[in-house]
Design an enzyme around this catalytic site. Structure first.
Site, PDB file in Angstrom:
ATOM      1  N   LYS A  15      56.604 104.660  61.247  1.00 47.86           N
ATOM      2  CA  LYS A  15      57.172 106.011  61.404  1.00 47.86           C
ATOM      3  C   LYS A  15      58.637 105.956  61.819  1.00 47.86           C
ATOM      4  O   LYS A  15      59.461 106.668  61.276  1.00 47.86           O
ATOM      5  CB  LYS A  15      56.416 106.807  62.490  1.00 47.86           C
ATOM      6  CG  LYS A  15      54.964 107.054  62.216  1.00 47.86           C
ATOM      7  CD  LYS A  15      54.343 107.964  63.281  1.00 47.86           C
ATOM      8  CE  LYS A  15      54.377 107.385  64.696  1.00 47.86           C
ATOM      9  NZ  LYS A  15      53.597 106.144  64.872  1.00 47.86           N
ATOM     10  N   ARG A  90      51.383 114.209  69.903  1.00 43.07           N
ATOM     11  CA  ARG A  90      50.527 113.050  70.085  1.00 43.07           C
ATOM     12  C   ARG A  90      49.096 113.454  70.436  1.00 43.07           C
ATOM     13  O   ARG A  90      48.222 112.607  70.505  1.00 43.07           O
ATOM     14  CB  ARG A  90      51.110 112.301  71.258  1.00 43.07           C
ATOM     15  CG  ARG A  90      51.218 110.818  71.343  1.00 43.07           C
ATOM     16  CD  ARG A  90      51.466 110.012  70.167  1.00 43.07           C
ATOM     17  NE  ARG A  90      51.726 108.651  70.551  1.00 43.07           N
ATOM     18  CZ  ARG A  90      52.925 108.085  70.573  1.00 43.07           C
ATOM     19  NH1 ARG A  90      53.986 108.759  70.217  1.00 43.07           N
ATOM     20  NH2 ARG A  90      53.051 106.829  70.941  1.00 43.07           N
ATOM     21  N   ARG A 129      56.700  92.603  66.785  1.00 44.09           N
ATOM     22  CA  ARG A 129      57.837  93.325  67.356  1.00 44.09           C
ATOM     23  C   ARG A 129      58.156  92.742  68.731  1.00 44.09           C
ATOM     24  O   ARG A 129      57.404  91.984  69.292  1.00 44.09           O
ATOM     25  CB  ARG A 129      57.508  94.823  67.528  1.00 44.09           C
ATOM     26  CG  ARG A 129      57.304  95.543  66.225  1.00 44.09           C
ATOM     27  CD  ARG A 129      57.443  97.052  66.351  1.00 44.09           C
ATOM     28  NE  ARG A 129      56.667  97.682  67.394  1.00 44.09           N
ATOM     29  CZ  ARG A 129      56.301  98.974  67.360  1.00 44.09           C
ATOM     30  NH1 ARG A 129      56.646  99.733  66.337  1.00 44.09           N
ATOM     31  NH2 ARG A 129      55.625  99.506  68.349  1.00 44.09           N
ATOM     32  N   ARG A 131      58.977  94.678  71.534  1.00 42.50           N
ATOM     33  CA  ARG A 131      59.024  95.702  72.566  1.00 42.50           C
ATOM     34  C   ARG A 131      58.163  95.319  73.744  1.00 42.50           C
ATOM     35  O   ARG A 131      57.141  94.664  73.588  1.00 42.50           O
ATOM     36  CB  ARG A 131      58.529  97.021  71.974  1.00 42.50           C
ATOM     37  CG  ARG A 131      59.571  98.094  71.985  1.00 42.50           C
ATOM     38  CD  ARG A 131      59.181  99.215  71.098  1.00 42.50           C
ATOM     39  NE  ARG A 131      57.956  99.876  71.583  1.00 42.50           N
ATOM     40  CZ  ARG A 131      57.431 100.912  70.965  1.00 42.50           C
ATOM     41  NH1 ARG A 131      57.994 101.382  69.868  1.00 42.50           N
ATOM     42  NH2 ARG A 131      56.331 101.469  71.439  1.00 42.50           N
ATOM     43  N   ARG A 142      46.785 101.193  73.014  1.00 42.37           N
ATOM     44  CA  ARG A 142      47.515 102.220  72.259  1.00 42.37           C
ATOM     45  C   ARG A 142      46.732 102.653  71.019  1.00 42.37           C
ATOM     46  O   ARG A 142      46.742 103.819  70.650  1.00 42.37           O
ATOM     47  CB  ARG A 142      48.924 101.742  71.908  1.00 42.37           C
ATOM     48  CG  ARG A 142      49.763 101.860  73.154  1.00 42.37           C
ATOM     49  CD  ARG A 142      51.227 101.495  73.105  1.00 42.37           C
ATOM     50  NE  ARG A 142      51.881 101.367  71.869  1.00 42.37           N
ATOM     51  CZ  ARG A 142      52.481 100.238  71.448  1.00 42.37           C
ATOM     52  NH1 ARG A 142      52.435  99.145  72.166  1.00 42.37           N
ATOM     53  NH2 ARG A 142      53.122 100.225  70.318  1.00 42.37           N
TER      54      ARG A 142
HETATM   55  P1  AMP Z   1      56.188 105.319  70.614  1.00 40.82           P
HETATM   56  O1  AMP Z   1      57.562 104.737  70.580  1.00 40.82           O
HETATM   57  O2  AMP Z   1      56.089 106.626  69.883  1.00 40.82           O
HETATM   58  O3  AMP Z   1      55.138 104.327  70.192  1.00 40.82           O
HETATM   59  O4  AMP Z   1      55.876 105.673  72.137  1.00 40.82           O
HETATM   60  C1  AMP Z   1      55.849 104.674  73.135  1.00 40.82           C
HETATM   61  C2  AMP Z   1      55.109 105.202  74.359  1.00 40.82           C
HETATM   62  O5  AMP Z   1      55.794 106.354  74.872  1.00 40.82           O
HETATM   63  C3  AMP Z   1      53.687 105.660  74.101  1.00 40.82           C
HETATM   64  O6  AMP Z   1      52.756 104.601  74.167  1.00 40.82           O
HETATM   65  C4  AMP Z   1      53.494 106.680  75.221  1.00 40.82           C
HETATM   66  O7  AMP Z   1      53.273 106.039  76.456  1.00 40.82           O
HETATM   67  C5  AMP Z   1      54.860 107.334  75.313  1.00 40.82           C
HETATM   68  N1  AMP Z   1      54.971 108.527  74.430  1.00 40.82           N
HETATM   69  C6  AMP Z   1      55.786 108.672  73.343  1.00 40.82           C
HETATM   70  N2  AMP Z   1      55.657 109.886  72.805  1.00 40.82           N
HETATM   71  C7  AMP Z   1      54.736 110.535  73.558  1.00 40.82           C
HETATM   72  C8  AMP Z   1      54.170 111.841  73.500  1.00 40.82           C
HETATM   73  N3  AMP Z   1      54.504 112.723  72.537  1.00 40.82           N
HETATM   74  N4  AMP Z   1      53.246 112.168  74.439  1.00 40.82           N
HETATM   75  C9  AMP Z   1      52.898 111.309  75.416  1.00 40.82           C
HETATM   76  N5  AMP Z   1      53.389 110.055  75.515  1.00 40.82           N
HETATM   77  C10 AMP Z   1      54.307 109.673  74.603  1.00 40.82           C
END
Ligand code: AMP
Length: 184
Positions: A15, A90, A129, A131, A142
């Site tokens: 994404k 989410r 990755r 991260r 996750r």
């Molecule tokens: P991502 O980069 O989208 O994979 O997000 C990394 C982490 O940020 C996730 O595992 C969540 O802990 C947090 N996170 C990102 N977006 C959201 C969201 N919309 N709602 C809640 N937690 C989020």
């Protein structure tokens, strides 16, 4: 057509990569709640301090930390011409919040694009990755949180018939072309 786009899909579906490419193509902001939160963690802001533990464990950050943030971001002037949301909504509560916010602004999402990728591909992508939340235990968590909280969002948009499913398990350029076709 204005482009108000929502990207859905599991962690590792691509994404972020695709949203970045298309934000340059369409000259609209790429809004990633994950990126916003990671920046907040790096700069040790109050938001970052609250979010860090959840992110490290692979849990969702509580909605009250996210909803105001996304509202403020969508009201910024660069978002008037469109946007790509990556990582939000989410869960169904976030999707409903977004629907009401857009309705208040007399707007709607133009497309919801679901990038579908098989689990085994996701895991190998995530493990490659760099991260800090890409270790095996967190990845597993996750993916569970994705299944429990985020998959219902796909059904939510399917019922509203704005959703298109894209095969995300291919070469990056092919996925980009498929997305462009679905958006056009
Ligand atoms: P991502 O980069 O989208 O994979 O997000 C990394 C982490 O940020 C996730 O595992 C969540 O802990 C947090 N996170 C990102 N977006 C959201 C969201 N919309 N709602 C809640 N937690 C989020």
């Amino acid at each position: 057509m204005t482009k108000r786009l929502i990207f859905l899909g599991p962690p590792g579906a691509g994404k972020g990569t695709q949203a970045q490419i298309l934000s340059e193509t369409y000259k609209i902001p790429h809004i990633s709640t994950g990126d916003i939160l990671r920046t907040a963690v790096t700069y040790k802001t109050p938001l970052g301090d609250k979010a860090k533990g959840y992110m490290d464990r692979g849990e969702l950050v509580p909605d009250d930390l996210i909803l105001d943030l996304i509202k403020d971001r969508l009201l910024q002037s660069d978002a008037a011409k469109g946007w790509i949301l990556d990582g939000f909504p989410r869960n169904v509560a976030q999707a409903k919040f977004l629907n009401s916010l857009l309705a208040e602004l007399d707007l709607a999402a133009d497309r919801v694009l679901y990038l579908a990728v098989p689990d085994e591909v996701l895991i190998s992508r995530l493990l490659s990755r760099q991260r800090r939340d890409d270790n095996e235990a967190t990845i597993r968590r996750r993916l569970e949180v994705y299944r429990r909280d985020t998959m219902p969002v796909i059904d939510f948009y399917q019922e509203q018939s704005t959703l298109k499913t894209i095969d995300g398990d291919g070469a990056m350029e092919n996925v980009t072309s498929a997305l462009k076709e679905a958006i056009a």
